[in-house]
Design a protein around this motif. Structure first.
Motif, PDB file in Angstrom:
ATOM      1  N   UNK A  41     -28.991   9.145 -13.906  1.00 35.84           N
ATOM      2  CA  UNK A  41     -27.632   9.389 -14.405  1.00 35.84           C
ATOM      3  C   UNK A  41     -27.401  10.864 -14.702  1.00 35.84           C
ATOM      4  N   UNK A  42     -28.339  11.468 -15.424  1.00 38.12           N
ATOM      5  CA  UNK A  42     -28.146  12.826 -15.938  1.00 38.12           C
ATOM      6  C   UNK A  42     -27.907  13.883 -14.856  1.00 38.12           C
ATOM      7  N   UNK A  43     -28.631  13.864 -13.736  1.00 43.25           N
ATOM      8  CA  UNK A  43     -28.373  14.895 -12.725  1.00 43.25           C
ATOM      9  C   UNK A  43     -26.938  14.908 -12.223  1.00 43.25           C
ATOM     10  N   UNK A  44     -26.327  13.711 -12.070  1.00 43.90           N
ATOM     11  CA  UNK A  44     -24.953  13.656 -11.569  1.00 43.90           C
ATOM     12  C   UNK A  44     -23.970  14.198 -12.601  1.00 43.90           C
ATOM     13  N   UNK A  45     -24.220  13.889 -13.855  1.00 50.39           N
ATOM     14  CA  UNK A  45     -23.331  14.364 -14.928  1.00 50.39           C
ATOM     15  C   UNK A  45     -23.426  15.883 -15.059  1.00 50.39           C
ATOM     16  N   UNK A  46     -24.639  16.418 -14.991  1.00 52.18           N
ATOM     17  CA  UNK A  46     -24.815  17.869 -15.065  1.00 52.18           C
ATOM     18  C   UNK A  46     -24.156  18.566 -13.888  1.00 52.18           C
ATOM     19  N   UNK A  47     -24.219  17.929 -12.731  1.00 52.66           N
ATOM     20  CA  UNK A  47     -23.552  18.494 -11.556  1.00 52.66           C
ATOM     21  C   UNK A  47     -22.046  18.602 -11.792  1.00 52.66           C
ATOM     22  N   UNK A  48     -21.470  17.573 -12.421  1.00 51.47           N
ATOM     23  CA  UNK A  48     -20.035  17.598 -12.727  1.00 51.47           C
ATOM     24  C   UNK A  48     -19.711  18.684 -13.742  1.00 51.47           C
ATOM     25  N   UNK A  49     -20.569  18.832 -14.747  1.00 52.87           N
ATOM     26  CA  UNK A  49     -20.356  19.888 -15.752  1.00 52.87           C
ATOM     27  C   UNK A  49     -20.368  21.267 -15.099  1.00 52.87           C
ATOM     28  N   UNK A  50     -21.278  21.464 -14.147  1.00 51.85           N
ATOM     29  CA  UNK A  50     -21.372  22.750 -13.459  1.00 51.85           C
ATOM     30  C   UNK A  50     -20.105  23.029 -12.664  1.00 51.85           C
ATOM     31  N   UNK A  51     -19.665  22.026 -11.907  1.00 50.24           N
ATOM     32  CA  UNK A  51     -18.483  22.225 -11.059  1.00 50.24           C
ATOM     33  C   UNK A  51     -17.215  22.467 -11.869  1.00 50.24           C
ATOM     34  N   UNK A  52     -17.146  21.870 -13.041  1.00 48.45           N
ATOM     35  CA  UNK A  52     -15.956  22.027 -13.888  1.00 48.45           C
ATOM     36  C   UNK A  52     -16.069  23.206 -14.848  1.00 48.45           C
ATOM     37  N   UNK A  53     -17.254  23.829 -14.897  1.00 42.25           N
ATOM     38  CA  UNK A  53     -17.452  24.951 -15.804  1.00 42.25           C
ATOM     39  C   UNK A  53     -17.538  24.542 -17.262  1.00 42.25           C
ATOM     40  N   UNK A  54     -17.996  23.307 -17.505  1.00 38.33           N
ATOM     41  CA  UNK A  54     -18.084  22.796 -18.883  1.00 38.33           C
ATOM     42  C   UNK A  54     -19.485  23.063 -19.431  1.00 38.33           C
ATOM     43  N   UNK A  55     -19.709  24.310 -19.826  1.00 33.75           N
ATOM     44  CA  UNK A  55     -21.038  24.710 -20.259  1.00 33.75           C
ATOM     45  C   UNK A  55     -21.436  24.024 -21.561  1.00 33.75           C
ATOM     46  N   UNK A  56     -20.532  23.978 -22.528  1.00 28.12           N
ATOM     47  CA  UNK A  56     -20.864  23.373 -23.828  1.00 28.12           C
ATOM     48  C   UNK A  56     -21.185  21.891 -23.668  1.00 28.12           C
ATOM     49  N   UNK A  57     -20.433  21.210 -22.838  1.00 23.20           N
ATOM     50  CA  UNK A  57     -20.723  19.796 -22.596  1.00 23.20           C
ATOM     51  C   UNK A  57     -22.078  19.639 -21.912  1.00 23.20           C
ATOM     52  N   UNK A  58     -22.384  20.548 -21.001  1.00 23.26           N
ATOM     53  CA  UNK A  58     -23.688  20.509 -20.344  1.00 23.26           C
ATOM     54  C   UNK A  58     -24.822  20.679 -21.334  1.00 23.26           C
ATOM     55  N   UNK A  59     -24.625  21.535 -22.322  1.00 23.52           N
ATOM     56  CA  UNK A  59     -25.642  21.707 -23.361  1.00 23.52           C
ATOM     57  C   UNK A  59     -25.832  20.423 -24.172  1.00 23.52           C
ATOM     58  N   UNK A  60     -24.737  19.724 -24.438  1.00 20.94           N
ATOM     59  CA  UNK A  60     -24.847  18.449 -25.167  1.00 20.94           C
ATOM     60  C   UNK A  60     -25.625  17.427 -24.343  1.00 20.94           C
ATOM     61  N   UNK A  61     -25.372  17.409 -23.029  1.00 25.45           N
ATOM     62  CA  UNK A  61     -26.126  16.503 -22.152  1.00 25.45           C
ATOM     63  C   UNK A  61     -27.605  16.875 -22.178  1.00 25.45           C
ATOM     64  N   UNK A  62     -27.886  18.185 -22.215  1.00 25.00           N
ATOM     65  CA  UNK A  62     -29.273  18.645 -22.312  1.00 25.00           C
ATOM     66  C   UNK A  62     -29.932  18.094 -23.582  1.00 25.00           C
ATOM     67  N   UNK A  63     -29.211  18.134 -24.679  1.00 30.68           N
ATOM     68  CA  UNK A  63     -29.754  17.591 -25.942  1.00 30.68           C
ATOM     69  C   UNK A  63     -30.048  16.094 -25.813  1.00 30.68           C
ATOM     70  N   UNK A  64     -29.167  15.358 -25.144  1.00 25.05           N
ATOM     71  CA  UNK A  64     -29.402  13.930 -24.952  1.00 25.05           C
ATOM     72  C   UNK A  64     -30.641  13.688 -24.091  1.00 25.05           C
ATOM     73  N   UNK A  65     -30.834  14.536 -23.103  1.00 21.78           N
ATOM     74  CA  UNK A  65     -32.009  14.406 -22.227  1.00 21.78           C
ATOM     75  C   UNK A  65     -33.286  14.590 -23.037  1.00 21.78           C
ATOM     76  N   UNK A  66     -33.262  15.570 -23.941  1.00 23.87           N
ATOM     77  CA  UNK A  66     -34.448  15.810 -24.781  1.00 23.87           C
ATOM     78  C   UNK A  66     -34.691  14.623 -25.703  1.00 23.87           C
ATOM     79  N   UNK A  67     -33.608  14.095 -26.312  1.00 18.77           N
ATOM     80  CA  UNK A  67     -33.755  12.960 -27.243  1.00 18.77           C
ATOM     81  C   UNK A  67     -34.302  11.722 -26.546  1.00 18.77           C
ATOM     82  N   UNK A  68     -33.928  11.524 -25.293  1.00 14.57           N
ATOM     83  CA  UNK A  68     -34.373  10.322 -24.575  1.00 14.57           C
ATOM     84  C   UNK A  68     -35.693  10.538 -23.842  1.00 14.57           C
TER      85      UNK A  68
END
Length: 510
Positions: free
Chosen positions: A56-83
């Motif tokens: 799941x995470x790689x696709x979501x990060x790809x969307x964050x990159x394309x949309x320029x949503x850096x802060x959201x990408x960082x939040x996804x990174x935190x979720x990846x670490x927690x899981x």
């Protein structure tokens, strides 16, 4: 995504509990758009009792990159670490790409070094990191000038391929560190054509064309890029004869040139004023390809510099999809050759084609107006810079307008402009004023300018002193004229002697 979305809704939509189907939809939105739907589905998953997995995470990060949503990408990174997925290669790869791509985007507004460090941290603790990822990190460091960081990472790599070595050598070449580039080049277990070409660039950038040529001759295999690199290196270092000789050698070897080859060769002809050689290069161009505008512009400049302005004008109109640079070259060439009306017409044609003039455009067209005596036209163009095109006039633009006014004897208006402009006049502007005084025979104003601005007129330019001397001489003040010349000689300044190029059997002599 309309049809997959329809099928997904018919199967139950958000009521579906199969993570595989959710991942398929998230992936589809991520790669085909709209990417925000990918993120919306990801946000909906916890509400439906679904837990994202390593797919799941790689696709979501790809969307964050394309949309320029850096802060959201960082939040996804935190979720990846927690899981606990940060050590899974697919998730780590996605995180690395996210930070690397954010770093590549120059308008994101985030510190480049911070992004590179984040990208590097995503690779820690992962077994079997692909060498491609490592190479990408090295290239990122090199791109943003952090060669030290790139070398540290390079030395820690357990596996390197030829791209790793080439990226590192390229980094040293860009910073002018030929010694380290040479050291790595010698250590390479395997070299390819890129390795050799990079070393040619390194030596050429350092001005060592002799060694660059030796490397070129030692290459076991050359491609078009290698030939272009060596020819352009000669041209950029003002070794124009060598550039043309190598171009001819390339033809004899049966290597097909491309647009970049022709641009370098034409540039050499232009600087040598070698019209016959330029015509020869022109005759070799059969397919302009993707570099049509660049080649066309180079041809315009070559013919204009070699004196055939009519041919330059013809090629200009035959060149398709002309850009601002092409128009600038044509306007400047026409101005230099005294075709002032044509230069101004091309300036307005450029606007009709929807192209916005830049500061170089205005310098050329104002130069044309100055030498053609188009006072009203020049003033209108000058004032349109800020009002119509939002281009702030620079010192050279004011200089052109001052010169225009002085050539028409409007010294009072030139002096008013001098007081209003937000720059300190340079020696060229003072010289234009003195030239206007000479033209009008206004010795008193010339003396006023020289006496009030004596310190500002002290320069390494002989033209000012020659103008002052000529003004006194025209008024019969021979002692003052002699003193101005004597002062110039005391400062070891001499008027540059004009020279001409003579082409004999393909070689250019002075």
């Amino acid at each position: 995504m309309d049809y997959p979305s329809l099928i997904f809704s018919q199967m139950g939509g958000f009521l579906i509990k199969d993570i595989t189907l959710w991942n398929a939809m998230i992936r589809g939105y991520a790669y085909n758009g709209p990417q925000r739907d990918s993120i919306s589905m990801f946000d909906e998953m916890p509400h439906r009792g679904l837990k994202p997995n390593k797919f799941t995470y790689p696709y979501v990060l790809n969307s964050c990159t394309r949309l320029g949503l850096f802060r959201l990408g960082q939040k996804v990174h935190c979720q990846i670490i927690k899981t606990g997925f940060q050590l899974v290669l697919s998730a780590a790869h996605a995180l690395f790409s996210f930070y690397a791509d954010t770093c590549d985007s120059s308008d994101m507004g985030f510190p480049k070094k911070e992004m590179l460090n984040n990208a590097r941290r995503t690779l820690y603790g992962i077994c079997g990191v692909p060498v491609e990822l490592c190479n990408r990190f090295i290239s990122g460091c090199v791109k943003f000038g952090d060669v030290k960081c790139a070398r540290e990472f390079f030395d820690q790599m357990s596996e390197r391929d030829v791209v790793s070595w080439n990226s590192m050598i390229s980094g040293y070449a860009k910073t002018g560190d030929v010694a380290n580039a040479r050291g790595l080049f010698r250590q390479m277990p395997e070299k390819n054509v890129v390795s050799w070409t990079t070393m040619i660039k390194a030596y050429a950038a350092a001005g060592d064309l002799q060694t660059a040529r030796k490397i070129f001759e030692m290459m076991p295999e050359k491609n078009l890029i290698s030939w272009n690199c060596m020819i352009s290196s000669y041209a950029q270092n003002k070794q124009f004869q060598d550039a043309l000789r190598l171009f001819e050698h390339m033809r004899n070897q049966g290597v097909a040139a491309d647009g970049f080859t022709f641009v370098s060769a034409l540039s050499a002809c232009s600087h040598l004023n070698a019209l016959d050689s330029g015509r020869m290069v022109h005759s070799c161009i059969t397919d302009w390809g993707n570099a049509a505008v660049i080649v066309g512009t180079a041809l315009v400049e070559m013919y204009a510099n070699c004196g055939d302005i009519d041919k330059a004008f013809t090629i200009f109109f035959k060149t398709g999809n002309k850009d601002v640079f092409c128009f600038n070259v044509m306007i400047k060439s026409l101005a230099v050759h005294g075709r002032v009306e044509d230069a101004v017409k091309i300036f307005y044609l450029m606007q009709e084609r929807g192209l916005k003039p830049n500061d170089f455009t205005f310098t050329s067209v104002l130069f044309a107006c100055s030498h053609g005596g188009f006072v009203e036209e020049g003033q209108n163009i000058f004032h349109s810079m800020g009002r119509q095109f939002r281009v702030s006039p620079k010192l050279e633009h004011y200089g052109c307008l001052v010169d225009l006014l002085c050539r028409r004897g409007q010294l009072e208006e030139a002096l008013v402009l001098l007081k209003e402009m937000p720059f300190k006049p340079d020696v060229a502007i003072w010289g234009a004023l003195l030239g206007g005084c000479k033209l009008r025979g206004d010795l008193r104003l010339a003396e006023s300018i020289t006496s009030r601005n004596a310190d500002k007129l002290e320069s390494n330019e002989s033209g000012v002193y020659v103008t002052v001397s000529n003004i006194h001489a025209s008024a019969g003040q021979w002692l003052e004229a002699f003193n101005a010349r004597e002062k110039m000689e005391e400062q070891n300044m001499w008027k540059t002697t004009g020279i001409s190029n003579l082409v004999i059997n393909g070689d250019t002599d002075l």
